[in-house]
Enzyme design. Sequence first.
Site, PDB file in Angstrom:
ATOM      1  N   CYS A  26       0.813  -1.212   0.000  1.00 20.44           N
ATOM      2  CA  CYS A  26       0.000   0.000   0.000  1.00 20.44           C
ATOM      3  C   CYS A  26       0.848   1.265   0.000  1.00 20.44           C
ATOM      4  O   CYS A  26       0.353   2.336  -0.362  1.00 20.44           O
ATOM      5  CB  CYS A  26      -0.924   0.004   1.213  1.00 20.44           C
ATOM      6  SG  CYS A  26      -0.085  -0.382   2.755  1.00 20.44           S
ATOM      7  N   ARG A  80       4.532   1.183  -0.925  1.00 21.53           N
ATOM      8  CA  ARG A  80       5.847   1.049  -1.571  1.00 21.53           C
ATOM      9  C   ARG A  80       5.755   0.139  -2.792  1.00 21.53           C
ATOM     10  O   ARG A  80       4.934  -0.786  -2.847  1.00 21.53           O
ATOM     11  CB  ARG A  80       6.900   0.536  -0.593  1.00 21.53           C
ATOM     12  CG  ARG A  80       6.768  -0.883  -0.137  1.00 21.53           C
ATOM     13  CD  ARG A  80       7.969  -1.315   0.726  1.00 21.53           C
ATOM     14  NE  ARG A  80       8.124  -0.463   1.894  1.00 21.53           N
ATOM     15  CZ  ARG A  80       9.159   0.383   2.077  1.00 21.53           C
ATOM     16  NH1 ARG A  80      10.111   0.475   1.167  1.00 21.53           N
ATOM     17  NH2 ARG A  80       9.238   1.107   3.159  1.00 21.53           N
ATOM     18  N   GLU A 116       6.464  -2.532  12.423  1.00 15.43           N
ATOM     19  CA  GLU A 116       5.226  -3.227  12.028  1.00 15.43           C
ATOM     20  C   GLU A 116       5.578  -4.521  11.292  1.00 15.43           C
ATOM     21  O   GLU A 116       6.602  -4.633  10.635  1.00 15.43           O
ATOM     22  CB  GLU A 116       4.360  -2.313  11.165  1.00 15.43           C
ATOM     23  CG  GLU A 116       5.015  -1.827   9.880  1.00 15.43           C
ATOM     24  CD  GLU A 116       4.621  -2.672   8.683  1.00 15.43           C
ATOM     25  OE1 GLU A 116       3.847  -3.623   8.869  1.00 15.43           O
ATOM     26  OE2 GLU A 116       5.100  -2.374   7.578  1.00 15.43           O
ATOM     27  N   ARG A 117       4.686  -5.506  11.437  1.00 17.65           N
ATOM     28  CA  ARG A 117       4.982  -6.844  10.935  1.00 17.65           C
ATOM     29  C   ARG A 117       4.324  -7.177   9.598  1.00 17.65           C
ATOM     30  O   ARG A 117       4.618  -8.212   9.009  1.00 17.65           O
ATOM     31  CB  ARG A 117       4.547  -7.878  11.980  1.00 17.65           C
ATOM     32  CG  ARG A 117       5.379  -7.821  13.259  1.00 17.65           C
ATOM     33  CD  ARG A 117       4.857  -8.798  14.281  1.00 17.65           C
ATOM     34  NE  ARG A 117       5.700  -8.844  15.475  1.00 17.65           N
ATOM     35  CZ  ARG A 117       5.397  -9.538  16.560  1.00 17.65           C
ATOM     36  NH1 ARG A 117       4.272 -10.223  16.602  1.00 17.65           N
ATOM     37  NH2 ARG A 117       6.200  -9.552  17.603  1.00 17.65           N
ATOM     38  N   THR A 169      -9.866  -0.960  -1.722  1.00 17.38           N
ATOM     39  CA  THR A 169      -9.893  -2.418  -1.858  1.00 17.38           C
ATOM     40  C   THR A 169      -8.486  -2.998  -1.994  1.00 17.38           C
ATOM     41  O   THR A 169      -8.314  -4.126  -2.454  1.00 17.38           O
ATOM     42  CB  THR A 169     -10.714  -2.814  -3.103  1.00 17.38           C
ATOM     43  OG1 THR A 169     -10.197  -2.129  -4.256  1.00 17.38           O
ATOM     44  CG2 THR A 169     -12.181  -2.464  -2.918  1.00 17.38           C
TER      45      THR A 169
END
Length: 437
Positions: free
Chosen positions: A47, A49, A116-117, A193
């Site tokens: 979202c 990169r 973040e994972r 989406t």
Amino acid sequence: MVLFCLVASHRTVDLNTVARLSTGALGVAEDAVSRGALAGAITLSTCNRLELYGELPEHASVDVPGAQQQLAERIARRAGLDERFVLETMDAYEGPEVPRHLFTVVSGLESAVVGEREITGQVRRALAGAQQSGTASPHLVQLFEAAARTAREVGASTGLGERGRSIVSVALDLADDITSGDWPERHALVFGTGAYAGATMAALRDRGCADIEVYSGSGRAQQFTDQRGGSPVTDESLPGALRRADVIIGCSGGSAPMPASRFPAGPRTVVDLALARDFDPAVADLPNVELITLESVRVAAPEETRESVAAAREIVERAARDFENARTARSMDQAIVALRKHTMAVLDAELDKVRTHHGCTGAEEQIEMAMRRMVRSLLHTPTVRARQLAAEGRADEYITGLEALYGLEVAVPDVPEETAPSTRQDPSDTPRPRAVG
């Protein structure tokens, strides 16, 4: 083996540009590999990169900068963007910079919410997709598998990301604090989406929210909800969905933000996770409306300790060095094979003399076995030293020794110069150019 990558991320451009570049990159990797322009390619698209990893073929007609330029220009044309803008926008890496960058990304150190994972799974899926499409070369597979091991080590050895934080989770925590009621009773409306929307749906369900509607300006809401659940919203039904929503979450990065005038009166929380903004900032001025932005998330997210970040970066640096050392050591295989062939040729010549004088007897067989064991033993140390010297950047010394002692001519493997770890600006300090064209 020559690896490189092209990168466009939230650190340098707005989300809308990343989305357009990602669209332009569709099929580029497969096309480049099928034409023989690349030996392998893997595309990492999330979202926020787009990263394209490539490997030049052994006898490439262009160098790394040339290959990078060709790919960037092809992406620009397919995305409908100015080629010069794309060339200036996308960061380029090659040599030791490539594993260092990928290992940093997969560990969450480049993420908007450090640690973040979600990115780890996205990198894993990028490799799986390339393997399925046939564009993942063995060297790129080794690179991405090493990245996965690095991420696991960072997770196991440091406190980085131990709370399972992500942009979505932090944003929903903020929304929970300022929205009346509890998640099971709330009505949520999701814009988008893509990957962010999927992560948002999962996070909402984890919190007990079951009443979720999805709107897509591109008309993909029906397909999205068929796969992930929720109810699709059309342009005609959007006003009603806005009125029903207690929490509105934007993660589409649409071309134009929704104006505040389209929001109905009433209390609600608006979460804008799109770098290009899904909603006009003036929404925050509406009565009884709370606006949460990415900047809100960055400010609110508990900072990782300096110790955790430093420990993670040490692991990344060590893993990148180990990967390059192993790669360089493997590049000495040609020299090792040449030495073995030379030695075994000498052995076979001597064994032929033994057979000529003594015939094929039991004694001759025992002599051959003993001599082959001796040769293998003699070759052990030179083989080990070849890999050690290669790892130390001294492959040329080994090659020179072979030429001087045995007259063997072997090409010196390319050993990239060591580069210092790159320093990156904080996303909030980096100007984000917008696409033109």
